[in-house]
Design a protein around this motif. Structure first.
Motif: not given
Length: 336
Positions: A60-81
């Motif tokens: 009952n766990v899902v893995a989410l691979v997030v792009p925490l690296r240069s060129g990525i706008h973190v606030p938008v990534i956190m909206q996805f997460a």
């Protein structure tokens, strides 16, 4: 202690239905699932994790691979997460975050154990080196993004090709014949990241169809870079009257740089942005924009995974959400 029978009585269903909703072993109607989950939340029912895993043979766990690296706008990534975590909890699943840097090894590590039931992958490149591993996984996987070859994969994303065309067509429809794109950082295009490459392609294709002269300027996510790009644009293309910004990090900096150069939005320069609605609404002037539907994409990716888990089989598909342009104060008809 609240038991599964209590939840069943409260929801007006059989205990087995509650079990199926929580385990995902069978497909349950959305109306019934929501009724059961409301009862779970109201009564504060918490199934025993160990017993649940043994009974369902799942973590009952899902893995989410997030792009925490240069060129990525973190606030938008956190909206996805946030959307993935929120939706996963409605299916009684938790979320394990992996970073893009873990690559193929990270996917194989979690998929080769009982750590997770399924995987969601973000920041997909056109020729992503993780694709062979994803196709070989024995666990469901959904990509938020579309590679060049999506065969055998389940993908969902905003239709960025159409988004680029929508932005260009809006400006062309307002009479703008010279338009520039201020885009993502250079490394994003170098990696052939799907969303940026596809948007640029749609922008250029629409320009050819509308006979609009266009230019593109990649931009690092800094104030200094935004200022330099605006200065270069105005020096090289002084007759440009429309600009599309596809780089959430620099939207405010670009607007300030135009103002510093004496170019008023929208009187001198019409601006369209690809960004979350709240960012567009808070800008001054408010921005005509194509929204990034992070919440819808994240929730839909989770529902796709849960559907595959419930069916016990993989069905490859590609879902592209149509872009929605909202006109605000930053664009105007070109006069003269």
């Amino acid at each position: 202690m609240v038991k599964i029978d209590d939840v069943a009585r409260h929801a007006g269903v059989a205990p087995s239905t509650v079990s199926y909703v929580l385990s995902g072993k069978r497909t349950i109607s959305e109306q019934t699932r929501e009724r059961v989950m409301r009862s779970v939340r109201t009564l504060g029912y918490h199934p025993h994790a160990g017993a649940r895993a043994l009974a369902s043979n799942r973590s009952n766990v899902v893995a989410l691979v997030v792009p925490l690296r240069s060129g990525i706008h973190v606030p938008v990534i956190m909206q996805f997460a946030t959307s993935v975590v929120t939706e996963a909890r409605t299916f009684d699943h938790d979320v394990l975050l992996l970073t893009q840097d873990e690559g193929v090894a990270g996917l194989q590590r979690v998929a080769g154990t009982s750590l997770v039931d399924a995987i969601i992958v973000m920041d997909v490149e056109l020729h992503d080196n993780r694709l062979p591993a994803l196709r070989a996984l024995k666990r469901p996987a959904v990509l938020i993004g579309v590679p060049e070859d999506a065969s055998g994969l389940t993908c969902i994303d905003l239709d960025f090709t159409a988004a680029g065309a929508v932005c260009l067509n809006h400006l062309a429809g307002n009479g703008h014949r010279r338009v520039a794109l201020i885009g993502s950082p250079p490394e994003v295009y170098k990696r052939e990241t799907g969303f940026a490459t596809r948007l640029l392609g749609g922008f250029r294709q629409a320009a050819g169809q509308r006979r609009v002269k266009v230019s593109a300027y990649p931009c690092e996510p800094t104030e200094a870079a935004a200022k330099a790009v605006v200065e270069k644009l105005m020096a090289e293309r002084p007759r440009v009257t429309g600009v599309v910004i596809h780089n959430e990090s620099i939207i405010g900096h670009v607007l300030n740089a135009f103002a510093h150069k004496g170019a008023q939005v929208p009187d001198d320069i019409s601006v369209v942005a690809i960004c979350p609605d709240e960012q567009a609404e808070q800008a001054r002037p408010s921005l005509t924009s194509v929204a990034i539907p992070a919440d819808e994409l994240g929730r839909s990716a989770v529902r796709m995974l849960m559907g595959e888990l419930a069916r016990g089989e993989h069905v490859s598909s590609t879902t592209l959400l149509p872009p929605k342009l909202t006109e605000r104060q930053s664009t105007a008809m070109l006069v003269g």
